[in-house]
Design a protein around this motif. Structure first.
Motif, mmCIF file in Angstrom:
data_model
loop_
_atom_site.group_PDB
_atom_site.id
_atom_site.type_symbol
_atom_site.label_atom_id
_atom_site.label_comp_id
_atom_site.label_asym_id
_atom_site.label_seq_id
_atom_site.Cartn_x
_atom_site.Cartn_y
_atom_site.Cartn_z
ATOM 1 N N UNK A 209 39.686 23.939 27.259
ATOM 2 C CA UNK A 209 40.925 24.726 27.743
ATOM 3 C C UNK A 209 40.657 25.310 29.039
ATOM 4 N N UNK A 210 41.664 24.951 29.800
ATOM 5 C CA UNK A 210 41.442 25.563 31.238
ATOM 6 C C UNK A 210 42.060 26.961 31.411
ATOM 7 N N UNK A 211 41.404 27.906 32.518
ATOM 8 C CA UNK A 211 41.926 29.076 32.409
ATOM 9 C C UNK A 211 43.320 28.952 33.261
ATOM 10 N N UNK A 212 44.306 29.894 33.018
ATOM 11 C CA UNK A 212 45.623 29.631 33.612
ATOM 12 C C UNK A 212 45.568 29.534 35.184
ATOM 13 N N UNK A 213 44.616 29.892 35.954
ATOM 14 C CA UNK A 213 44.374 29.753 37.368
ATOM 15 C C UNK A 213 43.851 28.324 37.764
ATOM 16 N N UNK A 214 43.221 27.856 36.731
ATOM 17 C CA UNK A 214 42.969 26.349 36.920
ATOM 18 C C UNK A 214 41.610 26.159 37.535
ATOM 19 N N UNK A 215 40.806 27.194 37.724
ATOM 20 C CA UNK A 215 39.696 27.330 38.511
ATOM 21 C C UNK A 215 38.371 27.068 37.199
ATOM 22 N N UNK A 259 43.424 35.367 33.868
ATOM 23 C CA UNK A 259 42.326 34.510 34.064
ATOM 24 C C UNK A 259 41.129 35.407 34.231
ATOM 25 N N UNK A 260 41.173 36.810 33.832
ATOM 26 C CA UNK A 260 40.195 37.760 34.132
ATOM 27 C C UNK A 260 39.394 37.862 32.919
ATOM 28 N N UNK A 261 39.856 37.631 31.694
ATOM 29 C CA UNK A 261 39.322 37.728 30.416
ATOM 30 C C UNK A 261 39.349 36.427 29.617
ATOM 31 N N UNK A 273 35.128 39.756 24.260
ATOM 32 C CA UNK A 273 35.622 39.441 25.423
ATOM 33 C C UNK A 273 34.639 39.452 26.564
ATOM 34 N N UNK A 274 35.027 38.414 27.414
ATOM 35 C CA UNK A 274 33.917 37.939 28.659
ATOM 36 C C UNK A 274 34.859 38.174 29.807
ATOM 37 N N UNK A 275 33.910 38.613 30.810
ATOM 38 C CA UNK A 275 34.717 38.820 32.222
ATOM 39 C C UNK A 275 34.476 37.681 32.981
ATOM 40 N N UNK A 276 35.506 37.626 34.049
ATOM 41 C CA UNK A 276 35.454 36.292 34.744
ATOM 42 C C UNK A 276 34.516 36.614 36.013
ATOM 43 N N UNK A 277 33.776 37.720 36.262
ATOM 44 C CA UNK A 277 32.956 37.809 37.427
ATOM 45 C C UNK A 277 31.535 37.151 36.960
ATOM 46 N N UNK A 278 31.041 37.895 35.872
ATOM 47 C CA UNK A 278 29.729 37.544 35.610
ATOM 48 C C UNK A 278 29.512 36.562 33.978
ATOM 49 N N UNK A 279 30.589 36.402 33.522
ATOM 50 C CA UNK A 279 30.801 35.811 32.375
ATOM 51 C C UNK A 279 29.962 36.139 31.155
ATOM 52 N N UNK A 280 29.540 37.572 31.100
ATOM 53 C CA UNK A 280 28.864 38.371 30.256
ATOM 54 C C UNK A 280 30.046 39.208 29.250
ATOM 55 N N UNK A 363 48.985 39.558 25.753
ATOM 56 C CA UNK A 363 50.427 39.853 25.973
ATOM 57 C C UNK A 363 50.721 39.415 27.314
ATOM 58 N N UNK A 364 51.924 38.998 27.904
ATOM 59 C CA UNK A 364 52.016 38.472 29.263
ATOM 60 C C UNK A 364 51.681 39.419 30.237
ATOM 61 N N UNK A 365 51.590 40.865 30.268
ATOM 62 C CA UNK A 365 51.058 41.857 31.131
ATOM 63 C C UNK A 365 49.681 42.123 31.182
ATOM 64 N N UNK A 366 48.917 41.340 30.277
ATOM 65 C CA UNK A 366 47.710 41.457 30.112
ATOM 66 C C UNK A 366 46.934 42.824 29.690
#
Length: 473
Positions: A209-215, A259-261, A273-280, A363-366
């Protein structure tokens, strides 16, 4: 809150068009298209067999109807009702069909996942993609078990875990299986040319599954191996995450809209929950049977019987009056702490045990994450993503069938197979009885893109629910 009249329906096949102007529904082999604002029938199409899948093109100009028993797909045009297209896969068979993001190509998956056929409506050309992997084994087994009945699973469940499009529609990721090894291929959707091809360090790739930002592309292993891999658009492995090594690992995942989480639902009844900076992992949410924290609000559904006075009952009684004798309404009440939730003991000697996080959605507002733990099936857990803690729990009288966020705001709709629809927002929650004649059991629901209405679907009926702007915002 207002409700429309009830319309006939087959196999819960009803969908709003992407532009929000139309509502399509199926009655056996007929396709009905209505105007959303007036519910007047605009078009009525007749297919060659009973419809098992319905899907709008992205521009809302075409509708795809798939008939798996016959290996057929029919496409209808709203602008030119006299035009239609028929695709016959012949002896290859058909197990799934979907639109490409441009709304001008159709991807058909043949039986046994031998290939994916890409049909172009513009040039009438045909392309073939070999080695697609049947990732969703549970859905495939369900599909085969129901093949000779009139009840079909969502066919995109078979496809969706093995195919993923970026949100902008430029790229497609495909899970493949060659020589007993898993691979991922990235295609450019404009001409279906191969962009990247790489192997994955998985025993049995379960989904992508792609992240919403496609990155970033997430790929995860089967439930017997806890492993999720994160790849960049150029095929580089960014990170690998494993929470534990014992059996029964990942059951479901969900990307946050920003796409942050990345939320990972596991069979151990936890969401990580993983974060998009370190993926930890930044936190994990546990789903305990008992809630002891008095700061956490637990809304409990309570039932109250509504009966007519016998002397006021007309004679002979009408259907509506007779059904009102046994009509039940419900409401939410705040439960006192501690609260013990109803649990379901999973059957250990059967496949696909009812345990772990079966549904999760941001939720749509994260701001919030809603989850359902399958062995506590009556409860919906709502987590505060900003504070990383449990915010509220909704416990119902019946098992939660599905829930879906309002596309425009943090408002959650829930259905449990009863005749009530449940709504929650940070301002509160409510239970509303559908005023339909007889027992209207809501099995699934879908929001209109505006958030002002939603379609409520029972086994063989459809009803629209209209919400006022001030309702539990």
């Amino acid at each position: 809150m207002n409700f429309s009249e009830v319309f006939k329906l087959s196999n819960q096949l009803s969908k709003f068009s992407p532009n929000g102007k139309f509502l399509a529904s199926c009655i056996q082999y007929r396709l009905v298209v209505r105007d959303v604002s007036t519910l007047q029938v605009l078009q009525l199409y007749t297919c060659l067999d009973q419809i098992q899948h319905l899907e709008w093109s992205a521009d809302s100009l075409f509708i795809l109807c798939a008939m798996y028993k016959r290996g057929l797909v029919q496409i209808w045009s709203l602008e030119q009702p006299e035009w239609h297209c028929k695709i016959d896969e012949g002896s290859a068979g058909l197990v799934a069909s979907c639109w490409s993001p441009d709304g001008r190509h159709i991807l058909n998956t043949t039986e046994f996942h031998l290939r994916i056929t890409v049909w172009s409506l513009c040039t009438k050309s045909v392309s073939y993609i070999k080695y697609p992997k049947a990732c969703q084994q549970e859905s495939l087994a369900s599909f085969k078990a129901q093949f000779f009945t009139n009840s079909y699973p969502d066919p995109l469940q078979v496809l969706r875990s093995g195919i993923s499009f970026t949100k902008d529609g430029r790229y497609m990721a495909l899970a493949e299986r060659r020589d007993c090894k898993d691979y991922i291929s990235l295609f450019v959707c404009s001409d279906w040319q191969l962009l990247r091809h790489f192997d994955t360090d998985t025993q049995d790739l379960a989904g992508i599954e792609w992240a919403p930002n496609g990155c970033v592309l997430a790929a995860w292993d089967s439930c017997l191996e806890y492993k999720i891999l994160l790849y960049s658009l150029d095929g580089r492995l960014l990170s690998t995450y494993c929470a534990y090594e014992w059996s029964l690992g990942i059951k479901n995942i969900a990307w946050s809209p920003s796409s942050q989480f990345l939320a990972i639902g596991s069979y151990d009844e936890k969401v990580r929950i993983l974060n998009h900076v370190t993926w930890k992992m930044i936190t994990e949410f546990g789903h305990t049977v008992t809630i002891n924290n008095p700061k956490i609000v637990v809304y409990k559904e309570m039932e109250k019987s509504q009966t007519l006075e016998m002397e006021n009952l007309p004679f002979p009684p009408t259907k509506a009056a007779a059904s009102s004798l046994f009509n039940t309404e419900s409401k939410y009440e705040v439960a006192s702490s501690p609260v013990s939730l109803q649990t379901l003991k999973p059957v250990a000697d059967r496949p696909n045990p009812k345990i772990g996080i079966g549904i999760l959605a941001f939720s749509p507002d994260n701001c919030f994450l809603a989850t359902r733990n399958d062995n506590i099936p009556n409860a919906v857990w709502i987590w505060d993503v900003q504070k990383l803690k449990l915010f509220v729990v909704l416990e119902h009288l019946s098992a939660v069938r599905s829930f879906q966020w309002d596309p425009q705001q943090a408002r959650l709709a829930v259905c449990t197979g009863r005749s009530q629809v449940y709504l929650w927002s940070p301002a509160g929650c409510l239970s509303v009885q559908v005023p339909a004649e007889g027992d209207f059991q809501i099995l699934s629901l879908c929001w209109h893109r505006s958030g002002n209405s939603m379609a409520l679907l029972s086994k063989d009926q459809l009803c629209l629910c209209y919400l006022e702007n001030a309702e539990i915002k």
